[in-house]
Design a protein around this motif. Structure first.
Motif, PDB file in Angstrom:
ATOM      1  N   PRO A 148      52.665 -19.897  16.213  1.00 18.47           N
ATOM      2  CA  PRO A 148      51.602 -19.006  15.735  1.00 18.47           C
ATOM      3  C   PRO A 148      50.759 -18.482  16.893  1.00 18.47           C
ATOM      4  N   VAL A 149      50.317 -17.238  16.768  1.00 21.85           N
ATOM      5  CA  VAL A 149      49.491 -16.606  17.801  1.00 21.85           C
ATOM      6  C   VAL A 149      48.027 -16.748  17.383  1.00 21.85           C
ATOM      7  N   PRO A 150      47.233 -17.509  18.139  1.00 24.48           N
ATOM      8  CA  PRO A 150      45.821 -17.672  17.798  1.00 24.48           C
ATOM      9  C   PRO A 150      45.098 -16.321  17.773  1.00 24.48           C
ATOM     10  N   GLY A 151      44.302 -16.113  16.752  1.00 22.41           N
ATOM     11  CA  GLY A 151      43.523 -14.896  16.638  1.00 22.41           C
ATOM     12  C   GLY A 151      44.275 -13.705  16.076  1.00 22.41           C
ATOM     13  N   ALA A 152      45.571 -13.830  15.863  1.00 16.85           N
ATOM     14  CA  ALA A 152      46.369 -12.723  15.304  1.00 16.85           C
ATOM     15  C   ALA A 152      46.412 -12.852  13.799  1.00 16.85           C
ATOM     16  N   ALA A 153      46.972 -11.852  13.137  1.00 18.59           N
ATOM     17  CA  ALA A 153      47.106 -11.882  11.677  1.00 18.59           C
ATOM     18  C   ALA A 153      47.930 -13.088  11.248  1.00 18.59           C
ATOM     19  N   ALA A 154      47.636 -13.592  10.049  1.00 19.19           N
ATOM     20  CA  ALA A 154      48.386 -14.736   9.512  1.00 19.19           C
ATOM     21  C   ALA A 154      49.873 -14.433   9.528  1.00 19.19           C
ATOM     22  N   GLY A 155      50.662 -15.393   9.955  1.00 19.68           N
ATOM     23  CA  GLY A 155      52.104 -15.230   9.980  1.00 19.68           C
ATOM     24  C   GLY A 155      52.646 -14.636  11.262  1.00 19.68           C
ATOM     25  N   THR A 156      51.756 -14.254  12.176  1.00 19.22           N
ATOM     26  CA  THR A 156      52.207 -13.696  13.451  1.00 19.22           C
ATOM     27  C   THR A 156      52.575 -14.835  14.384  1.00 19.22           C
ATOM     28  N   MET A 157      53.790 -14.767  14.896  1.00 23.12           N
ATOM     29  CA  MET A 157      54.302 -15.776  15.818  1.00 23.12           C
ATOM     30  C   MET A 157      54.838 -15.080  17.063  1.00 23.12           C
TER      31      MET A 157
END
Length: 161
Positions: A148-157
């Motif tokens: 997961p990418v912190p601070g990005a939209a939910a579900g963004t990896m």
């Protein structure tokens, strides 16, 4: 690829294939949440159907006996037209679809590895994607190093290459 499955490079003329794959991906639950018309008309979906090698897009098509069984593609969508898994300009967003009936045979994993290897070969430092909560493909992405990418939209990896 498994013995009977071959892979070829994705081309700009494969738009209908990407349209079909995008529709399958957004309807991954089996429920028809989106239609082909939605994919054609909604900018947030339509951009996934446009493959532009000239901007740095990459992809592969898996075929068995001349029939398409899966596709992987990574598009360089910029901040002016971001995808659901947008992280930053210059970070391609990956899409992956294996047709129903061909899942669970290692095709998706092999396509994913092939796309990431090509991205590395091109000097890409990171690849992102978007996956909805509950989608079983998240296991495949985690196994390939996506997180997961912190601070990005939910579900963004994303995965660093």
């Amino acid at each position: 690829m498994p013995t009977q499955v071959t892979a070829r490079p994705l081309t700009a003329s494969d738009r209908e294939l990407l349209r079909t794959a995008t529709l399958a991906n957004v309807n991954w639950t089996g429920e028809q949440r989106f239609t082909a018309r939605d994919v054609d008309e909604r900018p947030d979906l339509r951009h996934y159907t446009v493959f532009r090698p000239g901007r740095g897009d990459l992809g592969f098509v898996a075929e068995r006996q001349g029939l398409v069984v899966g596709v992987v593609w990574a598009l360089l969508l910029g901040a002016e037209d971001p995808g659901y898994g947008f992280v930053a300009d210059g970070v391609p967003e990956l899409g992956l679809c294996v047709w129903s009936g061909y899942r669970g045979q290692g095709i998706g994993g092999r396509l994913l590895r092939q796309a990431l290897a090509e991205a590395r070969r091109r000097g890409v430092r990171q690849v992102s994607l978007s996956v909805e909560a509950g989608n079983p493909s998240v296991r495949l992405y985690r196994a390939a190093g996506f997180a997961p990418v912190p601070g990005a939209a939910a579900g963004t990896m994303a995965v660093d290459l």
